[in-house]
Enzyme design. Sequence first.
Site, short mmCIF file in Angstrom:
data_model
loop_
_atom_site.label_atom_id
_atom_site.label_comp_id
_atom_site.label_asym_id
_atom_site.label_seq_id
_atom_site.Cartn_x
_atom_site.Cartn_y
_atom_site.Cartn_z
N LYS A 1 0.81 -1.22 0.00
CA LYS A 1 0.00 0.00 0.00
C LYS A 1 0.85 1.28 0.00
CE LYS A 1 -4.11 -1.93 2.23
NZ LYS A 1 -5.03 -1.88 3.37
N ASP B 1 -10.23 2.63 2.92
CA ASP B 1 -10.39 1.86 4.16
C ASP B 1 -11.25 2.58 5.20
OD1 ASP B 1 -9.12 -0.49 3.52
OD2 ASP B 1 -7.15 0.14 4.24
N ALA C 1 -3.93 0.19 8.21
CA ALA C 1 -5.37 0.30 8.49
C ALA C 1 -5.62 1.31 9.61
CB ALA C 1 -5.93 -1.07 8.85
N ASN D 1 0.17 0.87 20.41
CA ASN D 1 0.82 -0.05 19.47
C ASN D 1 2.00 -0.76 20.14
OD1 ASN D 1 0.97 -1.14 16.83
ND2 ASN D 1 2.79 0.10 16.41
P1 NAP Z 1 0.17 -3.42 8.90
O1 NAP Z 1 0.33 -2.13 8.22
O2 NAP Z 1 1.17 -4.48 8.70
O3 NAP Z 1 0.05 -3.10 10.50
C1 NAP Z 1 -0.05 -4.13 11.44
C2 NAP Z 1 -0.20 -3.55 12.84
O4 NAP Z 1 -0.45 -4.63 13.74
C3 NAP Z 1 1.01 -2.82 13.34
O5 NAP Z 1 0.59 -1.79 14.20
C4 NAP Z 1 1.75 -3.91 14.13
O6 NAP Z 1 2.52 -3.40 15.21
C5 NAP Z 1 0.60 -4.65 14.72
N1 NAP Z 1 0.96 -6.06 14.99
C6 NAP Z 1 1.27 -7.02 14.09
N2 NAP Z 1 1.55 -8.19 14.71
C7 NAP Z 1 1.44 -7.94 16.04
C8 NAP Z 1 1.64 -8.74 17.20
N3 NAP Z 1 1.99 -10.03 17.14
N4 NAP Z 1 1.45 -8.18 18.41
C9 NAP Z 1 1.10 -6.86 18.52
N5 NAP Z 1 0.91 -6.05 17.44
C10 NAP Z 1 1.08 -6.59 16.22
O7 NAP Z 1 -1.23 -4.10 8.54
P2 NAP Z 1 -2.62 -3.37 8.17
O8 NAP Z 1 -2.70 -3.14 6.71
O9 NAP Z 1 -2.83 -2.24 9.10
O10 NAP Z 1 -3.65 -4.57 8.49
C11 NAP Z 1 -3.82 -5.01 9.82
C12 NAP Z 1 -4.96 -6.02 9.92
O11 NAP Z 1 -6.17 -5.42 9.48
C13 NAP Z 1 -4.79 -7.27 9.03
O12 NAP Z 1 -5.30 -8.34 9.79
C14 NAP Z 1 -5.69 -7.00 7.85
O13 NAP Z 1 -6.20 -8.20 7.26
C15 NAP Z 1 -6.82 -6.22 8.51
N6 NAP Z 1 -7.52 -5.30 7.57
C16 NAP Z 1 -8.86 -5.46 7.44
C17 NAP Z 1 -9.56 -4.61 6.59
C18 NAP Z 1 -11.03 -4.79 6.42
O14 NAP Z 1 -11.58 -4.29 5.45
N7 NAP Z 1 -11.71 -5.46 7.33
C19 NAP Z 1 -8.89 -3.58 5.89
C20 NAP Z 1 -7.50 -3.44 6.07
C21 NAP Z 1 -6.82 -4.32 6.93
P3 NAP Z 1 4.06 -2.95 15.04
O15 NAP Z 1 4.02 -1.55 14.49
O16 NAP Z 1 4.58 -3.02 16.41
O17 NAP Z 1 4.71 -3.92 14.09
#
Ligand code: NAP
Length: 320
Positions: free
Chosen positions: A66, A108, A135, A161
Amino acid sequence: MKKAAVIGNPIQHSKSPFIHNFWLKKFNIEGSYEAIKAENNKEFEKTVLKLIEDGYTGFNVTIPFKGLAHEMCDERLDIGYVSHYPSDLGAANTIKIKDNKLIGYNTDFFGFYQDQKITMRNDKKNVIILGAGGAARSIAFGLANMKKYCWDSDPTLIILNRNEDRAKSLIDDIYKSNITSKKMNKDLTLLSGPLEDIYERIRGCNLLVNTTPIGMNDKGVNFPFDIRDVLYGANGLLGELVVYDIVYNPLKTKLLEEADKMNLVYKNGMGMLIWQAAPAFNLFFLENDIDNFEEQHLEQYENFFGELWNDLFNNVAYND
Ligand code: NAP
């Protein structure tokens, strides 16, 4: 025939082809929508050039491209709850190809807002977002601009976070952002911290949003706090906490299970998933301007929402 796609890695579990193909049938449009895997940034860039060459009308972008997609765009726009505005988000999930140019959007927040606008209007002024990734950025930026809808007096937006610095820089970006300086509620207090801060922050919280992948089917990780204790902390005080988990697989994460047990209002991410796709479909296949999406086009998607939700639930959500 109009063609569009979603690019990401991993991509095999993406629900986007299912959603777009559902609407292609409903709107009786001859078109195709496929999922394409790009191994790395270089391959992503090559794929995008190929889509332009092959006459695609646009494409969606998912993890982890993204940010790169946003950089590659010739023009960048974010769709908010009513309109779009120049982007400071740094993440694009929807790209329209027009005259060989890339016009980037982020839908989003629209998906998030549209899915729960009933609960949003219920005066949610203290919000906690868990996570500070892509997100979380779109939801936080969107909420910071929601003055008109639900931000009453003295609203607070707290980003917690694992990597505290990332939460802090999200807050800083919101402060610095041009879009927020024009539209943001000036009374809004923005705070950041580690996930563990939730114990002290939950008191008075009206809306808790999980944007981390914790709780997803294939992730064996848990929050670094006891969910039940945390929810009691808020509910004992107010009794009106809404819990939103943007994860949609499983449909009921542990966080939502606990919210359910406590009779709290809760939602999973499947509605958001459907709604973030609707403006993209409109751009790719109906070639409509996104400007007046809510006023002119939303209703037709609302008519199909229940059927699509059930189809996704029955055919996809539990099968992978
Ligand atoms: P991203 O940019 O990779 O961000 C992930 C976030 O989760 C970061 O803040 C990360 O923290 C945290 N995280 C990851 N693993 C973790 C763990 N084991 N313990 C604690 N924190 C953790 O991903 P994203 O695009 O924001 O997406 C995140 C989630 O939202 C995914 O599951 C995705 O499928 C879902 N999503 C859903 C929709 C929908 O339409 N429903 C839309 C977009 C995304 P750090 O900064 O510390 O690494």
